[in-house]
Motif scaffolding. Structure first.
Motif, PDB file in Angstrom:
ATOM      1  N   ILE A   1      16.035  -1.725  -2.340  1.00 47.46           N
ATOM      2  CA  ILE A   1      16.566  -2.241  -4.082  1.00 47.46           C
ATOM      3  C   ILE A   1      17.135  -1.538  -5.058  1.00 47.46           C
ATOM      4  CG2 ILE A   1      16.421  -4.956  -3.329  1.00 47.46           C
ATOM      5  CD1 ILE A   1      14.536  -4.747  -5.851  1.00 47.46           C
TER       6      ILE A   1
ATOM      7  N   LEU B   1       7.900  -0.101  -5.993  1.00 43.67           N
ATOM      8  CA  LEU B   1       7.079  -0.657  -6.631  1.00 43.67           C
ATOM      9  C   LEU B   1       5.683  -1.266  -6.194  1.00 43.67           C
ATOM     10  CD1 LEU B   1      10.636  -3.436  -6.379  1.00 43.67           C
ATOM     11  CD2 LEU B   1       9.051  -2.550  -8.926  1.00 43.67           C
TER      12      LEU B   1
ATOM     13  N   TYR C   1      13.110   3.746  -6.937  1.00 45.67           N
ATOM     14  CA  TYR C   1      11.984   3.395  -7.880  1.00 45.67           C
ATOM     15  C   TYR C   1      10.739   2.602  -6.945  1.00 45.67           C
ATOM     16  CZ  TYR C   1      14.873  -0.888  -8.261  1.00 45.67           C
ATOM     17  OH  TYR C   1      15.454  -1.987  -8.157  1.00 45.67           O
TER      18      TYR C   1
ATOM     19  N   TYR D   1       0.804  -1.061  -0.167  1.00 49.24           N
ATOM     20  CA  TYR D   1       0.318  -0.100   0.545  1.00 49.24           C
ATOM     21  C   TYR D   1       0.610   0.766   0.479  1.00 49.24           C
ATOM     22  CZ  TYR D   1      -3.222  -3.295   1.233  1.00 49.24           C
ATOM     23  OH  TYR D   1      -3.997  -4.576   1.100  1.00 49.24           O
TER      24      TYR D   1
HETATM   25  N1  4GY Z   1      12.733   0.030  -4.184  1.00 47.38           N
HETATM   26  N2  4GY Z   1      13.010  -1.288  -2.209  1.00 47.38           N
HETATM   27  C1  4GY Z   1      11.394  -0.982  -2.508  1.00 47.38           C
HETATM   28  C2  4GY Z   1       9.551  -1.300  -2.712  1.00 47.38           C
HETATM   29  C3  4GY Z   1       7.239  -1.225  -2.590  1.00 47.38           C
HETATM   30  C4  4GY Z   1       4.653   1.974  -1.336  1.00 47.38           C
HETATM   31  C5  4GY Z   1       6.077   0.461   0.777  1.00 47.38           C
HETATM   32  C6  4GY Z   1      12.463  -0.683  -3.297  1.00 47.38           C
HETATM   33  O1  4GY Z   1      12.715  -2.010  -1.231  1.00 47.38           O
HETATM   34  N3  4GY Z   1      11.082  -2.145  -1.438  1.00 47.38           N
HETATM   35  O2  4GY Z   1       9.604   0.124  -3.882  1.00 47.38           O
HETATM   36  N4  4GY Z   1       8.502  -1.183  -1.610  1.00 47.38           N
HETATM   37  C7  4GY Z   1       6.882   0.251  -2.056  1.00 47.38           C
HETATM   38  C8  4GY Z   1       5.808   0.111  -2.538  1.00 47.38           C
HETATM   39  C9  4GY Z   1       4.747   1.373   0.135  1.00 47.38           C
HETATM   40  C10 4GY Z   1       6.871  -0.397  -0.286  1.00 47.38           C
END
Ligand code: 4GY
Length: 236
Positions: free
Chosen positions: A130, A135, A133, A112
């Motif tokens: 990582i 995800l 950006y 979320y």
């Molecule tokens: N880049 N590295 C990542 C990510 C999803 C919104 C928090 C990333 O580690 N995690 O993009 N994760 C997000 C989506 C809430 C996590």
């Protein structure tokens, strides 16, 4: 090594961790990987894992209770509790080597709009990203970390390991490599590699690695861990 993963999407992990080197590490007991559905740590009828942010704003947050319950249930004496989030320290090979020394990792995948701040503050040992950006959730980052760490565990790779690890711990990109045929459609492998002169070959490879690193990743030679953004990268 034991790795527990806390995620809303355990089904995403089927596939990448069931093949190849990670599969073999699991089958031979070098990696004990367990997936846990965050919803299994809720108690209400709707298995609620999220709620609206205090103060308003878009989206939903992962609420603290299920995450605290899960982590308190899964962690032991020597557990490193890691939250995957774009706000974390940038994951790289040095971090992978660091994590590979631990006996137990507990990876929490964000979803979320994020997680209640008290999870970060009072439950998590370390936040990792990582890359710069966003995800849809932390499942792919968790898989990336599991993959990179697993190949560093003792006995998981064969002889390749020491030699190959050296290349990135020396922070140079890999030199160009060729296999048969020596002449493919007129595209020839460099003569020196066919020569059998091992000292000359080693010299050529070192020079190529240096050149390639200078051209593509000068930040590695500068000893920083901040790569140039994608649109600043050079071609050829
Ligand atoms: N880049 N590295 C990542 C990510 C999803 C919104 C928090 C990333 O580690 N995690 O993009 N994760 C997000 C989506 C809430 C996590």
């Amino acid at each position: 090594m034991k790795i527990d993963v806390l995620t809303l999407f355990p089904a995403m992990f089927a596939g990448p961790l069931d093949e190849s080197i990670v599969r073999r590490a699991r089958d031979t007991g070098k990696l004990d990987l367990q997936l846990h559905n965050l919803r299994d740590y809720t108690h209400d009828r709707h298995r609620t894992v999220d709620d609206r942010p205090f103060g308003g704003g878009p989206g939903m947050l992962l609420k603290p209770e299920p995450i605290f319950e899960a982590v308190e249930h899964l962690r032991g004496e020597n557990t490193r509790v890691i939250l995957l989030t774009p706000a974390g320290r940038l994951f790289n090979q040095a971090v992978a080597l660091e994590l590979a020394q631990r006996e137990h990792l507990l990876l929490i995948c964000g979803s979320y709009e994020g997680v209640d701040e008290r999870v970060r503050q009072f439950l998590v040992d370390e936040e990792l990203s990582i890359g710069d950006y966003v995800l849809t959730n932390g499942a792919l980052p968790a898989m990336v970390i599991i993959d990179a760490v697993t190949r560093l565990l003792p006995g998981v790779l064969g002889d390749e390991q020491s030699a190959h690890e050296e290349s990135f711990s020396r922070e140079r990109l890999e030199y160009p490599q060729y296999t048969r045929p020596a002449d493919f459609r007129g595209m020839k492998a460099p003569e020196v590699l066919l020569s059998g002169h091992h000292a000359e070959i080693a010299k050529w490879r070192a020079a190529q690695a240096e050149l390639r690193t200078a051209q593509r990743r000068p930040d590695l030679l500068a000893g920083t861990d901040r790569p140039p953004a994608g649109d600043e990268r050079q071609t050829e």
